[in-house]
Design a protein around this motif. Sequence first.
Motif, PDB file in Angstrom:
ATOM      1  N   LYS A  81       0.750  -1.253  -0.215  1.00 56.05           N
ATOM      2  CA  LYS A  81      -0.294   0.099  -0.171  1.00 56.05           C
ATOM      3  C   LYS A  81       0.830   1.305   0.037  1.00 56.05           C
ATOM      4  N   ILE A  82       2.029   1.282   0.380  1.00 55.07           N
ATOM      5  CA  ILE A  82       2.868   2.379   0.898  1.00 55.07           C
ATOM      6  C   ILE A  82       3.855   2.898  -0.518  1.00 55.07           C
ATOM      7  N   ASN A  83       3.563   3.983  -1.008  1.00 53.07           N
ATOM      8  CA  ASN A  83       4.289   4.631  -2.083  1.00 53.07           C
ATOM      9  C   ASN A  83       4.271   3.608  -3.580  1.00 53.07           C
ATOM     10  N   SER A  84       4.030   2.382  -3.296  1.00 50.46           N
ATOM     11  CA  SER A  84       3.948   1.429  -4.520  1.00 50.46           C
ATOM     12  C   SER A  84       3.191   0.302  -4.200  1.00 50.46           C
ATOM     13  N   SER A  85       2.129   0.058  -5.166  1.00 49.20           N
ATOM     14  CA  SER A  85       1.107  -1.053  -4.858  1.00 49.20           C
ATOM     15  C   SER A  85       0.780  -1.501  -6.210  1.00 49.20           C
ATOM     16  N   SER A  86       0.572  -2.827  -6.309  1.00 49.76           N
ATOM     17  CA  SER A  86       0.419  -3.480  -7.611  1.00 49.76           C
ATOM     18  C   SER A  86      -0.669  -4.643  -7.497  1.00 49.76           C
ATOM     19  N   VAL A  87      -1.335  -4.835  -8.393  1.00 51.78           N
ATOM     20  CA  VAL A  87      -2.749  -5.614  -8.486  1.00 51.78           C
ATOM     21  C   VAL A  87      -2.408  -6.743  -9.591  1.00 51.78           C
ATOM     22  N   CYS A  88      -2.745  -7.887  -9.495  1.00 54.64           N
ATOM     23  CA  CYS A  88      -2.559  -8.867 -10.658  1.00 54.64           C
ATOM     24  C   CYS A  88      -4.088  -9.217 -11.107  1.00 54.64           C
ATOM     25  N   VAL A  89      -4.181  -9.031 -12.398  1.00 54.28           N
ATOM     26  CA  VAL A  89      -5.648  -9.381 -12.965  1.00 54.28           C
ATOM     27  C   VAL A  89      -5.298 -10.572 -13.885  1.00 54.28           C
ATOM     28  N   SER A  90      -5.794 -11.593 -13.090  1.00 54.28           N
ATOM     29  CA  SER A  90      -5.372 -13.165 -13.779  1.00 54.28           C
ATOM     30  C   SER A  90      -6.633 -13.640 -14.416  1.00 54.28           C
ATOM     31  N   SER A  91      -6.623 -14.773 -15.273  1.00 57.94           N
ATOM     32  CA  SER A  91      -7.595 -15.352 -15.968  1.00 57.94           C
ATOM     33  C   SER A  91      -8.831 -14.491 -16.686  1.00 57.94           C
ATOM     34  N   ILE A  92      -8.144 -13.453 -17.319  1.00 56.23           N
ATOM     35  CA  ILE A  92      -8.940 -12.485 -17.819  1.00 56.23           C
ATOM     36  C   ILE A  92      -9.854 -13.225 -18.929  1.00 56.23           C
ATOM     37  N   SER A  93     -11.026 -12.748 -18.963  1.00 59.27           N
ATOM     38  CA  SER A  93     -12.174 -13.207 -19.689  1.00 59.27           C
ATOM     39  C   SER A  93     -12.978 -12.266 -20.622  1.00 59.27           C
ATOM     40  N   GLU A  94     -13.717 -12.754 -21.637  1.00 59.66           N
ATOM     41  CA  GLU A  94     -14.249 -11.854 -22.399  1.00 59.66           C
ATOM     42  C   GLU A  94     -15.342 -10.770 -21.658  1.00 59.66           C
ATOM     43  N   ASN A  95     -15.665 -11.212 -20.372  1.00 54.69           N
ATOM     44  CA  ASN A  95     -16.544 -10.080 -19.609  1.00 54.69           C
ATOM     45  C   ASN A  95     -15.749  -9.471 -18.903  1.00 54.69           C
ATOM     46  N   ASP A  96     -14.401  -9.243 -18.989  1.00 54.73           N
ATOM     47  CA  ASP A  96     -13.602  -8.109 -18.483  1.00 54.73           C
ATOM     48  C   ASP A  96     -13.384  -6.992 -19.430  1.00 54.73           C
ATOM     49  N   ASN A  97     -13.904  -7.215 -20.505  1.00 58.48           N
ATOM     50  CA  ASN A  97     -13.807  -6.149 -21.690  1.00 58.48           C
ATOM     51  C   ASN A  97     -14.182  -4.938 -21.074  1.00 58.48           C
ATOM     52  N   GLY A  98     -13.419  -3.515 -20.930  1.00 62.36           N
ATOM     53  CA  GLY A  98     -14.022  -2.367 -20.675  1.00 62.36           C
ATOM     54  C   GLY A  98     -13.942  -2.249 -19.218  1.00 62.36           C
ATOM     55  N   ILE A  99     -13.522  -3.134 -18.364  1.00 63.33           N
ATOM     56  CA  ILE A  99     -13.341  -2.869 -16.991  1.00 63.33           C
ATOM     57  C   ILE A  99     -12.563  -1.823 -16.688  1.00 63.33           C
ATOM     58  N   SER A 100     -12.537  -0.898 -15.589  1.00 63.55           N
ATOM     59  CA  SER A 100     -11.312  -0.054 -15.321  1.00 63.55           C
ATOM     60  C   SER A 100     -10.798  -0.598 -13.926  1.00 63.55           C
ATOM     61  N   PHE A 101      -9.408  -0.044 -13.947  1.00 65.90           N
ATOM     62  CA  PHE A 101      -8.723  -0.176 -12.610  1.00 65.90           C
ATOM     63  C   PHE A 101      -8.033   1.050 -12.402  1.00 65.90           C
ATOM     64  N   THR A 102      -8.442   1.643 -11.127  1.00 70.60           N
ATOM     65  CA  THR A 102      -8.015   3.030 -10.614  1.00 70.60           C
ATOM     66  C   THR A 102      -7.274   2.930  -9.535  1.00 70.60           C
ATOM     67  N   CYS A 103      -5.944   3.736  -9.619  1.00 75.04           N
ATOM     68  CA  CYS A 103      -5.031   3.835  -8.262  1.00 75.04           C
ATOM     69  C   CYS A 103      -5.396   5.027  -7.833  1.00 75.04           C
ATOM     70  N   ARG A 104      -5.709   5.356  -6.669  1.00 77.68           N
ATOM     71  CA  ARG A 104      -5.866   6.650  -5.943  1.00 77.68           C
ATOM     72  C   ARG A 104      -4.839   6.998  -4.763  1.00 77.68           C
ATOM     73  N   LEU A 105      -4.374   8.264  -4.640  1.00 73.20           N
ATOM     74  CA  LEU A 105      -3.610   8.694  -3.471  1.00 73.20           C
ATOM     75  C   LEU A 105      -4.569   8.644  -2.331  1.00 73.20           C
ATOM     76  N   GLY A 106      -4.114   7.903  -1.124  1.00 70.84           N
ATOM     77  CA  GLY A 106      -4.883   8.043   0.105  1.00 70.84           C
ATOM     78  C   GLY A 106      -5.401   9.236   0.643  1.00 70.84           C
ATOM     79  N   ARG A 107      -4.304  10.075   0.616  1.00 68.15           N
ATOM     80  CA  ARG A 107      -4.720  11.459   1.337  1.00 68.15           C
ATOM     81  C   ARG A 107      -5.338  12.353   0.650  1.00 68.15           C
TER      82      ARG A 107
END
Length: 262
Positions: A81-107
């Motif tokens: 969570k601190i200064n650097s953060s990663s997420v892994c999107v696995s087993s991507i399917s056709e239903n994931d088309n158009g899905i958004s992932f957003t990273c936000r600053l906590g403060r």
Amino acid sequence: MAWKHSVIMQMGRFLLLVILFLPREMTSSVLTVNGKTENYILDTTPGSQESLICAVQNHTREEELFWYREAGRVDLKSGNKINSSSVCVSSISENDNGISFTCRLGRDQSVSISVVLNVTFPPLLSGNDFQTAEEGSDVKLDCNVIANPQAQMMWYKNSSPLDLEKSHHQIQQTSESLQLSITKVKKSDNGTYSCIAKSPLKTESLDFHLIVKDKTISVPAEPIIAACVVVFLTLCFGLIARRKKIMKLCMKDKDPHRETAL
């Protein structure tokens, strides 16, 4: 003049000191995802796995980060969570088309960066591929399709492009379906209808088998019931009208001596 020049110099020094000793919190932080500083589209395919790494640039203290999938917050481990953060999107399917992932600053969650998944895949077709209909009835063949990029759709009959007849055939198309309506089907409408979907990736087809049956002649129940009622009532009235005669015959059978005497 020298006095004025000295005042101007002192003011300039003061402003320079103010700028140099501004509070650290006022320093603007910038977020990046996979090294990009602006929102972007990530091209991918079904079955793939994508790693998204969000980092804080220009930070002067530890910054907490949050990830969101669409409007839902992603659970992150404490060390992610601190200064650097990663997420892994696995087993991507056709239903994931158009899905958004957003990273936000906590403060300050107005500081954010988004990634939209662009999942490319060939046409996927589905529908009720076997139908029977009575001659003279209306039929609808619904071909459901999902594809990215969007596919070009068309109907074939018995391996040839469908010859559309005015007021007999009607086609309606949306981004996810192709519908063929046949009004008052005839015996000649028997056959195999193919839904063809062409995309830059691949051409797919799905066959719909239509069987037109002979029109059944149905006898209305109301006239039959009415006729039965009429026959029943006629028999009842006839029996009542002949009641006296029937009773006389019965009396003769019971008293034969009286008949001889007469």
